[in-house]
Design an enzyme around this catalytic site. Sequence first.
Site, short mmCIF file in Angstrom:
data_model
loop_
_atom_site.label_atom_id
_atom_site.label_comp_id
_atom_site.label_asym_id
_atom_site.label_seq_id
_atom_site.Cartn_x
_atom_site.Cartn_y
_atom_site.Cartn_z
CE LYS A 1 -19.51 22.06 -0.90
NZ LYS A 1 -19.87 23.44 -1.11
CE LYS B 1 0.06 -8.77 -1.80
NZ LYS B 1 0.91 -8.07 -0.81
CG ASP B 2 8.03 -6.63 -2.93
OD1 ASP B 2 8.67 -7.67 -2.73
OD2 ASP B 2 8.50 -5.61 -3.48
CG HIS C 1 -2.17 -4.08 -1.12
ND1 HIS C 1 -2.79 -3.62 0.02
CD2 HIS C 1 -1.76 -5.34 -0.86
CE1 HIS C 1 -2.74 -4.58 0.94
NE2 HIS C 1 -2.11 -5.63 0.43
N GLY D 1 -6.03 -14.35 4.75
CA GLY D 1 -6.36 -15.54 5.53
C GLY D 1 -6.74 -16.74 4.67
C1 LIG Z 1 -6.94 -7.61 2.68
S1 LIG Z 1 -6.49 -8.06 1.07
C2 LIG Z 1 -4.70 -7.98 1.08
C3 LIG Z 1 -4.05 -9.27 1.35
C4 LIG Z 1 -2.59 -9.13 1.68
O1 LIG Z 1 -1.91 -8.27 1.18
C5 LIG Z 1 -1.99 -10.05 2.60
O2 LIG Z 1 -0.83 -9.84 2.97
C6 LIG Z 1 -2.73 -11.24 3.09
O3 LIG Z 1 -1.88 -12.08 3.82
P1 LIG Z 1 -2.40 -13.43 4.41
O4 LIG Z 1 -1.28 -13.93 5.26
O5 LIG Z 1 -3.62 -13.14 5.21
O6 LIG Z 1 -2.68 -14.35 3.26
#
Ligand SMILES: CSCCC(=O)C(=O)COP(=O)(O)O
Length: 422
Positions: free
Chosen positions: A96, A171-172, A262, A349
């Site tokens: 709460k 990773k997927d 994630h 990024g």
């Molecule tokens: C916000 S952290 C998760 C990063 C991620 O899963 C991802 O797909 C980042 O992709 P990018 O193309 O920005 O490397």
Amino acid sequence: MSSYCLATYRSFDEKADYHKKATGIAVGLTVGSWTDLPEAQKASMEKHLGKVVAVEVHEPAPGEPASSRYADITIAYPDVNFSRDIPALLVTVFGKLSMDGKIKLIDLAFSADFLAGFPGPKFGMQGVRDLLGVYDRPLLMSIFKSVVGYELPALREQFYLQAAGGVDLIKDDEILFENPLTPIEKRIAICLEAAEQAKKETHQKLLYATNLTGPTSKLASQAKKAVAEGANALLFNVLSYGFDVLHELSADPEINIPIMAHPAMAGAMYPSPHYGISASVLLGKLMRLAGADLVLFPSPYGSVVMPKEENLAIKHVLLTQDLHKDYTYQVPADVKLKLATSFPVPSAGIHPGLVPLILRDFGHDVIVNAGGGVHGHPMGTIAGGRAFRQAIDATLQGHLLREYAQTHPELQSAIDTWGIKE
Ligand SMILES: CSCCC(=O)C(=O)COP(=O)(O)O
């Protein structure tokens, strides 16, 4: 002797009597009311009563607005009030209260009794390094991109291109759910086949984190199916399912592969200075406590930016901090307090020109992770992976990227595309 878990809040209020507010929280979130109780009942309720541990008031400096007045308040919650699971703890300390004005949960510390219910990461950073046999450098991970709607051969091709570039983990995409085109067992089979093909060229081991999705009640059996199919890692959207689901999966002895957490949804919870849960608790302490072997989070450098001090706080919590703190309690000698560490994965990024900054801030114990920064390379996905490996090698050997790139065309092309951030 009672034991307690500690919660620290940052509360913003222009006029509040913060000591009164702290007492209100300590009593209100435990026994409900105190002064109105008859003396006999007070004695029996004492062990359930929260305690005010600290109140640090920060008055606005001259010239600062009254709205910047805040206090950090630490309350001790008796373990006897809640069961040994993260949902019970969170509802007790911030259920709460999370809806009661400008207040943010900025820290948690767990008693020995509470921690004893959590085995922590099964592999952790060291275990992931052991699986890959890589100890002398940061790891490199690449992310499947835009594969929703792909058939298996196209998925296999993208996997192979990433693996051939020399990445350690793939990773997927977190938005690749169970689907008829690339169901988990078939994904695992074709990706591991592509990994074997790439290994003939790279001579590297590789972990593939397949996305564990579906209804919560079926996740454990789905994870066991993945293990039976040969999966060597799992990706898991922890915040949409809940920390307790991660805890159960990671504590399950049959799910004996690393779990990668994630951070999807985290942006709804940590960025405000006034509300929610701090990044170091949400993506640090609770992830490690719940058993994440690797944790993704936005970096300070890329496209989804998190302030650097918050990033370093997550790193500290995942890699070094003892999550335990006891309040008025002697820890029994046989209680194991140290959880394995979780691998930090600052993401979003990321491109090769950021590698020196990542290694400066995180050292060797980090996973450099990129999707667009690998697939968007002008010379293709394989070159994307190579450019990252070259950037890591250059930085470890003390070379400037710009100089190293003169003899490494993939790195040169990446720098021409994205630049170098110093
Ligand atoms: C916000 S952290 C998760 C990063 C991620 O899963 C991802 O797909 C980042 O992709 P990018 O193309 O920005 O490397």
